[in-house]
Design an enzyme around this catalytic site. Sequence first.
Site, PDB file in Angstrom:
ATOM      1  CB  SER A 162       0.022   7.224   5.024  1.00 34.41           C
ATOM      2  OG  SER A 162      -0.520   6.463   3.990  1.00 34.41           O
ATOM      3  CG  ASP A 178      -7.399   6.164   7.811  1.00 30.37           C
ATOM      4  OD1 ASP A 178      -7.763   5.786   6.689  1.00 30.37           O
ATOM      5  OD2 ASP A 178      -6.203   6.229   8.160  1.00 30.37           O
ATOM      6  CG  HIS A 208      -5.240   7.784   4.829  1.00 30.20           C
ATOM      7  ND1 HIS A 208      -4.769   6.933   5.798  1.00 30.20           N
ATOM      8  CD2 HIS A 208      -4.199   7.987   3.977  1.00 30.20           C
ATOM      9  CE1 HIS A 208      -3.501   6.627   5.533  1.00 30.20           C
ATOM     10  NE2 HIS A 208      -3.144   7.256   4.440  1.00 30.20           N
TER      11      HIS A 208
END
Lengths: 381, 211
Positions: free
Chosen positions: A156, A321, A354
């Site tokens: 991320s 995600d 995610h």
Amino acid sequence: MAEPNPQSVGIVEPQTLHVAETMPLDCGKTIERFDLVYETYGTLNADRSNAVLVCHALSGNHHAAGYHNEDDEKPGWWDKCIGPGKMIDTDHFFVVSPANLGGYNGSTGPGSLHPETGRHYGPDFPVLTCSDWVRSQNILREALGIEQWAAVIGGSLGGMQVMQWSIDYPDRIAHAIVIAAAPKLSAQNIAFNEIARQAIITDPEFHDGRYYEHGVVPRRGLMLARMLGHITYLSDDAMRAKFGRDLREGRINYGFDVEFQVESYLRYQGASFVDRFDANTYLLMTKALDYFDPAHETGGSLARAFAPATARFMVVSFTSDWRFAPERSREIVDALVDAGKQVSYAEVTSDLGHDDFLLTMPHYVHTLRAYLHRVACERDT
Amino acid sequence: MSVPAAPTRAELRPELALISDWIAPETRVLDLGCGDGTLLAHLHAARNVAGYGLEIDADNVIACVAAGVNVLQMDLDDGLSQFESKSFDYVVMSSALQEVMRPDLLIGEMLRIGRESIVTFPNFGHWRPRASLGLRGLMPVSRTLPNRWYDTPNIHLCTVRDFEALCRDKQVEIVRRHVVNHAHQSNVMMRTFPNLLGEIALYQLRGHDTG
């Protein structure tokens, strides 16, 4: 801590690097005399060539693996993936996990005291970028006497720092492992961040960011920000599987108290976040996300932004995600191919969303283990 | 710990060994459906060839990563528009042509991306599948076509003549053709009657350059 686990790095102690120098920042300001808090796992080899830097995401910190004391209930945020025999194998690597500048309960941040004024930085803490973080992590690298990271790895927002490392300090990074990231935020991503920020800023207890001095915290705002974030970390399917439309009391009550299990989950996540996170830090982290766009410097061409990079890249995305969907990772991959860089890409079939990057799906773990095994082999020869 | 050595030519699958002979040293290769990456690993070690493999299967992707091969996990049926024109010296596709949704479009893309392309496929015109269908009335199952009609990934089987007709229609230049039996050997008879006696066909192609 539960029973001794041979796969855990065990009890770890955070360390602090006091930085005396003045560091310039992208916003034009400087920061002087700051602390970088970090943890390390594993052993640095004799030629100091087996160091792996872990970059954390929005709500992460230096405590990535192991426990702080015998009574700790929860290990570090990436403990599933860091340890002896784990994906990032501390039998082979010396793992360095710093807390980002601007964070909470770690490196110098808005909740720290300004060395000159003695007041909390609060809103005076400069707005940071991924480049600023990488610059500070490079100071840590020098202090540890590490010539080059064997790999820099992050998911991320952490993956964005990995990309920035490959561009800003190409000689200092041999392998770049970019997980569940994006080359820049979409308008939708920025929109979610803005709602989170507005929730915090409009909380009456925010006091323009000087809430420390009022002895309060903008609980409601930070809680809302976290609840919103959590929705984007989970896939629709995962939420359906986890909560469905299950009711806490088995019936609807025609009111606005918690009725559905998903409401209860979000409130719990929000409330527990407030106890371990700082609202000003949340604002800073979301801004760093919004600003990340290495292609901005090169006329919109991500391939040209990657031109200086010499690292080999491993890019990983997760099919469920939707915050940083596989298409976003493929933009990174396409740019790297266009730039003629060495890159591999794995698209892991997943359910959760995610947050999958924190977990251990076999395909994910085996791919990165295979990749890191080669990194370790290279270092040995 | 040490890195496992890349395969030598002798260790390659015969079809891949034949392909490797057609690839010049110091070039850039895009390998479509690269499997476990052995061709690229060999080409890199033996001929200093750089490149990427595209592969959809997760276990194969892991094998490529373990072999140090640049592999991109993607579906050939999603198209190759992200690759720039003439950005590779060769685009290779070994025994995958018959598995894709639109072989004609994919060949067009290969020729756009590569200066040359190398394609191999099982020849459905070989006498064995012909005999199976013509005499016994059964869909062929053989060493080169081991699947049954209901579980085969092969959705676009073709013959040597079919393939060359497509090349003519699309103005694709056939630089080289090589047909072999299941043991990857060739002989005069096979070269004379490729569509009847060749079990596997290998082609090197060049696109009609529209400038």
